[in-house]
Design an enzyme around this catalytic site. Sequence first.
Site, PDB file in Angstrom:
ATOM      1  N   LYS A   1       0.832  -1.203   0.000  1.00  0.00           N
ATOM      2  CA  LYS A   1       0.000   0.000   0.000  1.00  0.00           C
ATOM      3  C   LYS A   1       0.872   1.262   0.000  1.00  0.00           C
ATOM      4  O   LYS A   1       0.590   2.239  -0.702  1.00  0.00           O
ATOM      5  CB  LYS A   1      -0.952  -0.004   1.212  1.00  0.00           C
TER       6      LYS A   1
ATOM      7  N   GLN B   1      -4.534  -1.641   9.766  1.00  0.00           N
ATOM      8  CA  GLN B   1      -4.386  -2.932   9.095  1.00  0.00           C
ATOM      9  C   GLN B   1      -4.988  -4.045   9.967  1.00  0.00           C
ATOM     10  O   GLN B   1      -4.625  -4.202  11.126  1.00  0.00           O
ATOM     11  CB  GLN B   1      -2.899  -3.203   8.804  1.00  0.00           C
TER      12      GLN B   1
ATOM     13  N   ASP C   1     -11.069   3.032   4.501  1.00  0.00           N
ATOM     14  CA  ASP C   1     -11.413   1.618   4.357  1.00  0.00           C
ATOM     15  C   ASP C   1     -12.932   1.420   4.359  1.00  0.00           C
ATOM     16  O   ASP C   1     -13.418   0.355   3.971  1.00  0.00           O
ATOM     17  CB  ASP C   1     -10.793   0.796   5.502  1.00  0.00           C
TER      18      ASP C   1
END
Lengths: 332, 332
Positions: free
Chosen positions: A92, A136, A159
């Site tokens: 990422k 994460q 997200d």
Amino acid sequence: MWANPNSSGLTRIKRFGPLTWWVARPHHPQPQFTTANLQTATVIDGKSIAEEIRSGIDKEVRRMKESIRKVPGLAVILVGERRDSQTYVRNKIKACEEVGIKSIVTEFADGCTEDEVLNALSNYNQDSSINGILVQLPLPQHLDEGKILDAVSLEKDVDGFHPLNIGNLAMRGREPLFIPCTPKGCIELLIRSGVEIMGKNAVVIGRSNIVGLPTSLLLQRHHATVSIVHALTKNPEQITSEADIVIAAAGVANLVRGSWLKPGAVVLDVGTCPVDDPSCEYGYRLMGDVCYEEAMRLASVITPVPGGVGPMTVAMLLSNTLDSAKRAYGFT
Amino acid sequence: MWANPNSSGLTRIKRFGPLTWWVARPHHPQPQFTTANLQTATVIDGKSIAEEIRSGIDKEVRRMKESIRKVPGLAVILVGERRDSQTYVRNKIKACEEVGIKSIVTEFADGCTEDEVLNALSNYNQDSSINGILVQLPLPQHLDEGKILDAVSLEKDVDGFHPLNIGNLAMRGREPLFIPCTPKGCIELLIRSGVEIMGKNAVVIGRSNIVGLPTSLLLQRHHATVSIVHALTKNPEQITSEADIVIAAAGVANLVRGSWLKPGAVVLDVGTCPVDDPSCEYGYRLMGDVCYEEAMRLASVITPVPGGVGPMTVAMLLSNTLDSAKRAYGFT
């Protein structure tokens, strides 16, 4: 609970009271496949579509920088030493660099406290140069995932995992600020491949908060007729075999056999299961939920693993971060 | 888009771009029904189950009053002069009175401003004697329904329509503070009727924010395999005919014919469509989404209209209000 465990290639394991879990079994070719069905599906090149999207994002970031002297900023919080998580985060960050998005990672040891993570989150929430915050997953067991995700500022929840975002995704007449990356990537692949969604029967296999659930909600927004198949579904093969669009996100290698698919179905494979393979560099390779060789003969369109949905997830993260920065700076 | 409009008893009307709407057509008995299929479904007496629940709530409210000298309080906001809304509100207030819940109604004229409604809401949000706030829907067109519902304090959102509640209902591992009343009533009816939900194929017909959507999410929480059928579904009859549990919430009289049902299916009818009937006191009567006579011969369990799901909605509202008061006062 499985109608025919042998033909489905699965063993049922009972855990945690009434819940059951899918477990992959070795792959034995199914006898009903003969040379008579030799249709070959069109393979969606997710990697190349994602590159195209990233190239567009790169241009937009440059335009923003030239015009208002700002670039989008993404903050990543990584807890623990999981190798897969470290790889995902590295990818990422690399993707951010390539398109000019500023990125920063805060790492915590496995044994860190909830307060340490919440403090880092709070700082990023207040930092006006940060437009997206990503925690994460999965987090170590001792941390309250819900509490931590709830602490991400809604305006920076790139997200899309905040329950308010999910609620707004689910409800008609409302708009979430962000759509979770993998589901958004799936829909983007369908649209760019010319697959009509409205009115189609879609089956989503798996009901995780990060893929299955938001994918089913997003398909409904696009007016598909959606069925959600999961580990407690009694006849997953039959239900799936009636679908025009199958999105497999169970995380079980080879779960979806050829017999699960209607000829001509569109098949998106979100699964990425590591399976041992001494011939590969790291001793394992990634396998999808779908038995690819069998599906190739039946599907009209299919995504490979790797190189299908995976690259789209990262591209959508960049896209969400760019959108967030545009919103924050009023840049159009 | 309908496979066979004549056999489904529906006419398709195109409106608002690509969207289509279900329109009821006169009811013609279907020829395939003969005296050969004379199974008679067990009729769920929703009225009597709701009375039982209300009696339990009555006892709890008394216990609360005796123990901490508090009773739950419900505030209702009613905008405009819709007769059906006035009737619904009157019934809710009456139901509150019967179980000792304090209730208060603020009425606004059709032409009121958004700020007037938001001010009333704000007062109720701050009033510690009010544990539940309900905005009677639908609101007049000129008011922003989303904005108004979002202003209801989460802790008092006894209708469960706040997107954060819906998000928490949708996500695994999370708990909404309130479950919307009609879906909660449906599940309660299933459980009290001994219908197992886990692993069953359930079809929800309709995807409204207040019934279809939360019902599908709630059935998933109970581990059913859920399919959501709506006006753009191409083969609603076929999909519904594979369901063990059918929850019809399309709001279209007689939409679900006998041919839509698998023999032995459990059928919950949420529809309440007013249809002209000069023989009735008010010149109309309420009809469900399900063609009752046909379904009776096929279903194993069925709810009538009226007297099925309807009374449960009010009982669940009282239950949510009581739960909210218990939470606010720390009363167990």
